[in-house]
Structure formats: structure tokens, C-alpha cells
Design a protein around this motif. Structure first.
Motif, PDB file in Angstrom:
ATOM      1  N   ALA A   2       0.868  -1.206  -0.049  1.00 36.89           N
ATOM      2  CA  ALA A   2       0.152   0.096  -0.140  1.00 36.89           C
ATOM      3  C   ALA A   2       0.812   1.288  -0.019  1.00 36.89           C
ATOM      4  CB  ALA A   2      -1.035   0.048   1.367  1.00 36.89           C
ATOM      5  N   LYS A   3       0.214   2.333  -0.552  1.00 38.30           N
ATOM      6  CA  LYS A   3       0.926   3.378  -0.418  1.00 38.30           C
ATOM      7  C   LYS A   3       0.427   4.292   0.788  1.00 38.30           C
ATOM      8  CE  LYS A   3       2.678   6.370  -3.832  1.00 38.30           C
ATOM      9  NZ  LYS A   3       2.529   6.843  -4.987  1.00 38.30           N
ATOM     10  N   ARG A  30     -12.725   5.573  -7.114  1.00 35.45           N
ATOM     11  CA  ARG A  30     -11.977   5.356  -8.167  1.00 35.45           C
ATOM     12  C   ARG A  30     -11.465   3.749  -8.305  1.00 35.45           C
ATOM     13  NH1 ARG A  30     -11.880  10.623  -7.874  1.00 35.45           N
ATOM     14  NH2 ARG A  30     -11.376  11.764  -9.854  1.00 35.45           N
ATOM     15  N   GLY A  31     -11.969   3.141  -7.208  1.00 29.13           N
ATOM     16  CA  GLY A  31     -11.672   1.625  -7.328  1.00 29.13           C
ATOM     17  C   GLY A  31     -10.422   1.126  -6.511  1.00 29.13           C
ATOM     18  N   TYR A  32      -9.850   2.178  -5.940  1.00 29.35           N
ATOM     19  CA  TYR A  32      -8.786   1.672  -5.022  1.00 29.35           C
ATOM     20  C   TYR A  32      -9.033   1.169  -3.660  1.00 29.35           C
ATOM     21  CZ  TYR A  32      -5.682   4.016  -8.398  1.00 29.35           C
ATOM     22  OH  TYR A  32      -5.035   4.391  -9.745  1.00 29.35           O
ATOM     23  N   LYS A  33      -8.569  -0.077  -3.164  1.00 32.15           N
ATOM     24  CA  LYS A  33      -8.991  -0.445  -1.887  1.00 32.15           C
ATOM     25  C   LYS A  33      -8.310   0.395  -0.763  1.00 32.15           C
ATOM     26  CE  LYS A  33     -10.022  -4.413   0.699  1.00 32.15           C
ATOM     27  NZ  LYS A  33      -9.653  -6.011   1.138  1.00 32.15           N
ATOM     28  N   THR A  34      -9.092   0.869  -0.091  1.00 30.37           N
ATOM     29  CA  THR A  34      -8.558   2.132   0.941  1.00 30.37           C
ATOM     30  C   THR A  34      -9.055   1.873   2.238  1.00 30.37           C
ATOM     31  OG1 THR A  34      -8.788   3.554  -1.089  1.00 30.37           O
ATOM     32  CG2 THR A  34      -8.377   4.675   1.134  1.00 30.37           C
ATOM     33  N   SER A 110      -0.899  -2.967   4.769  1.00 28.24           N
ATOM     34  CA  SER A 110      -0.298  -2.915   3.500  1.00 28.24           C
ATOM     35  C   SER A 110      -0.389  -3.971   2.469  1.00 28.24           C
ATOM     36  CB  SER A 110       1.199  -2.561   3.796  1.00 28.24           C
ATOM     37  OG  SER A 110       1.727  -1.278   3.831  1.00 28.24           O
ATOM     38  N   LYS A 111      -0.590  -5.182   3.147  1.00 29.58           N
ATOM     39  CA  LYS A 111      -0.688  -6.338   2.212  1.00 29.58           C
ATOM     40  C   LYS A 111      -1.918  -6.320   1.481  1.00 29.58           C
ATOM     41  CE  LYS A 111       2.354  -9.152   5.298  1.00 29.58           C
ATOM     42  NZ  LYS A 111       1.709  -9.658   6.717  1.00 29.58           N
ATOM     43  N   GLU A 112      -2.933  -5.883   2.112  1.00 27.05           N
ATOM     44  CA  GLU A 112      -4.419  -5.899   1.801  1.00 27.05           C
ATOM     45  C   GLU A 112      -4.983  -4.550   0.992  1.00 27.05           C
ATOM     46  OE1 GLU A 112      -8.448  -7.331   3.833  1.00 27.05           O
ATOM     47  OE2 GLU A 112      -6.734  -7.393   4.901  1.00 27.05           O
TER      48      GLU A 112
END
Lengths: 270, 96
Positions: A2-3, A30-34, A110-112
Motif C-alpha cells: 500500500a501507499k 476510483r476503485g482503489y482499496k482504501t 499494506s498487504k491488503e
């Protein structure tokens, strides 16, 4: 991986949580897993802005102290499929967040996730330092008002010296500036510092966007919805622009031009 | 404080005595604060310290003869909440 993005300001009440909620929602849209994390131990607020305050069972500190698994503490957003909130604890123990505990949570998330948004508490104490420590990028939120700008400058100084990236010699945290509660009329009348002055002359941080003073922000928080969902509001559109710019799109600034008063308005002192 | 404009100035858009606005004052005050407050570690890179040394040396040598660049020691260190810039200048021995 992850950023990690920290939303920080130094001064309280400038719009960090509002920004965190809308920025995270915008990425999720926008489709990012956040995931958005509330670092404000003792003064939980992000959940109210996101409208999920009544669905919290476990919190950040529960995860760190081993009372709950991370997956149990993450609250799913009520509107967006791929947005999650990790609420702050209401405990008054400021040392409840340990360095090691936070690092482990960050690593696991971060992994997910694609993006981890850290909503920093005000101040320059431990909570704010923890929120920024793991950041890859930082969004500094400032009002066009001297005490807020000064505090932002302090925070920028800390960002440039006390983060994991600096400690591990991996470059520095990329900085972005958001100016909130901007009033174009007052800036034009030279009653308020201009965008350029704050961004280029004083803080020297590239501008990511400007949120004009807007009624919708309060309206949205009353409803418990990030203002970015109010697509016909000025603030909502400006937050959408901010997310787009952050992701590399070119978007011109809007809603910051002075509205010309009509002849009649001037005549009758509107 | 911005006063309500009179009918006349409203009509012709003339600014009153407050034309200067207070934004410039805020900017100037901030510039001073920001220049002196933090980010010392960024602004004071090794080569800038070197440059500062040379300039200080130039001034010192106006009043005292024989001070060399190595006699000027500048040290930048952090204490808890303070950034300290220390400067030591050793003066040459008195010739008897």
C-alpha cells in the motif's frame, strides 16, 4: 504494498478529518482499496464524519493490545465497497499506541490495501508523530490564516526530519498542500493571504488543491457523509479534483475566482 | 476590520482607507517567523554553513587580524525542542 498517506496540519480545526474522509472516499470511488485510520487517541471523530459511529465494536488500541484482530476492528464504509475505517480509541492513555504496534498494523494493512490514509491528530506530540512516521506522502492542510500556516511550517519541518523514510535513508516524504476555508473575495481584497503566497512564498510546498469556504462541509458532517459525495457542491467538486490530481490527472483549479457583483447588487450594497 | 462601504464607494467601487488590506502584513510576519523558527536543518546544509563561515570570517577580519577559516567553528545541534546554532571563533595569540 500500500501507499501510505498522512493528512496533517499542526493546528486543530483546519479540516484534517474532513479531508481524510473525502480523500479516502475519493480513492475508493476510483476503485482503489482504501483504509482510513483515525490516529486521534482519546478524541475519536473520523467515525462521525464517515457516519459509522454506531458500528464500532473494536478500535485501533484493541488491535495493538491484542484484544481484537485487525479484521474485527475494521469498519466497512456504509456506501463504498472498498473503503474501510480503523477507528481511534476513546481511551485517554496517550501511550496506548506503541511504535511496534502501529508498525505491525501498517504492515498487515499494506498487504491488503492500495492506500492507507492516516488522519493525524492536531499538535506535534506523539500522536501526530506516529501518524506521519510511516508515510510515503503527506498532505498538509492549512487555512489562509497566520497561526495555521505557522503550524503547518512546523509540521513540515518535522516531516522532513522524523519519519521512517528519513530514518532508513530512503529519501523523503512527498509533500502536498491543501488550503481549506479559502475565501476568494477576501483574498482579492487583500484581506486574506493568497494561494500563491502560502504555497510558494511561505511553505514552499506544491499545491494539491483549494477548498473554498463552503456550507456543504458542515451539511455533510451533519449527515455523516464525506462531502465528496455531494457532487454538486463546490467543496465536493474540489475534493474530487484533489483526488484526481493526486493520481496524476491535470485538473485546473476551479471555484476560486471572484464572483463579479451585478450592477444591482452594487447599487443596493448586496 | 472591514467597514460597510458607503453608498457612494459601493456604487463606484472605490476602496476606502483600508485599501492596503492586512494580507501583506500577515505574509511579512509569517516570513520572519518561518525564516527563524524551524527547518534549520534543511536550510543549513553543510555548504551553506561553509558559506556562512566565510562571510562571518570576512566581518571578523575587518576588526581583528589573522583569524583563519579553521578558527571559526559552527555547530548545529538539537536539544529537546530547541535547535541550537553554536559558533566559536578562536582569536590569534597576542604577540608580545
Amino acid at each position: 504494498m500500500a501507499k501510505i498517506v498522512v493528512i496533517t496540519s499542526g493546528k486543530g480545526g483546519v479540516g484534517k478529518t474532513t479531508t481524510s474522509a473525502s480523500f479516502a472516499a475519493g480513492l475508493a470511488l476510483r476503485g482503489y482499496k482504501t483504509v482510513v485510520i483515525d490516529f486521534d487517541v482519546g478524541l475519536r471523530n473520523l467515525d462521525l464524519i464517515m457516519g459509522c459511529e454506531n458500528r464500532i465494536v473494536y478500535d485501533f488500541v484493541d488491535v495493538i493490545s491484542g484484544n481484537a484482530r485487525l479484521s474485527q476492528a475494521l469498519v466497512k464504509d456504509k456506501q463504498l465497497e472498498n473503503l474501510f475505517i480503523l477507528p481511534a480509541s476513546q481511551t485517554r492513555d496517550k501511550d496506548a499506541l506503541t511504535d511496534k504496534g502501529v508498525a505491525e498494523v501498517m504492515e498487515e494493512l499494506s498487504k491488503e490495501f492500495d492506500y492507507i490514509i492516516c488522519d493525524s491528530p492536531a499538535g506535534i506530540e506523539r500522536g501526530a508523530q506516529l501518524a506521519m512516521y510511516h508515510a510515503d506522502e503527506a498532505i498538509i492542510v492549512t487555512n489562509p490564516e497566520i497561526s495555521s500556516v505557522r503550524d503547518s511550517d512546523r509540521i513540515i519541518g518535522i516531516l522532513q526530519s522524523q519519519t521512517k523514510k528519513v530514518a532508513e535513508n530512503k529519501g523523503s516524504v512527498r509533500e502536498h498542500l491543501i488550503i481549506t476555508r479559502y475565501n476568494a473575495e477576501r483574498a482579492a481584497a487583500n484581506e486574506m493571504m493568497s494561494i500563491e503566497t502560502i504555497s510558494n512564498d511561505i511553505l514552499k510546498v506544491p499545491l494539491l488543491g483549494v477548498i473554498p469556504e463552503s456550507h456543504s462541509v458542515l451539511e455533510a458532517s451533519n449527515h455523516g457523509e464525506p462531502v465528496i459525495h455531494y457532487t454538486d457542491s463546490v467543496a465536493g467538486q474540489c475534493y474530487d479534483d484533489i483526488v484526481a490530481r493526486f493520481l496524476g490527472e491535470e485538473r485546473p483549479l476551479r471555484h476560486i475566482e471572484v464572483k463579479k457583483k451585478s450592477f444591482l447588487q452594487r447599487w443596493f450594497g448586496g | 476590520m472591514s467597514k460597510k462601504k458607503g453608498f457612494w464607494s459601493n456604487l463606484f467601487g472605490a476602496d476606502d482607507a483600508n485599501a492596503a488590506g492586512s494580507a501583506n502584513m500577515a505574509t511579512e510576519r509569517l516570513k520572519v517567523i518561518v525564516a527563524t523558527e524551524n527547518r534549520l536543518n534543511n536550510r543549513l546544509t553543510a555548504d551553506r554553513i561553509e558559506k556562512m563561515k566565510r562571510e562571518i570570517l570576512e566581518v571578523v577580519n575587518k576588526y581583528v587580524n589573522g583569524v583563519q577559516i579553521d578558527d571559526v567553528n559552527i555547530n548545529h545541534r538539537h536539544e529537546d525542542t530547541l535547535d541550537v546554532l553554536e559558533m566559536n571563533i578562536s582569536l590569534p595569540e597576542h604577540k608580545k
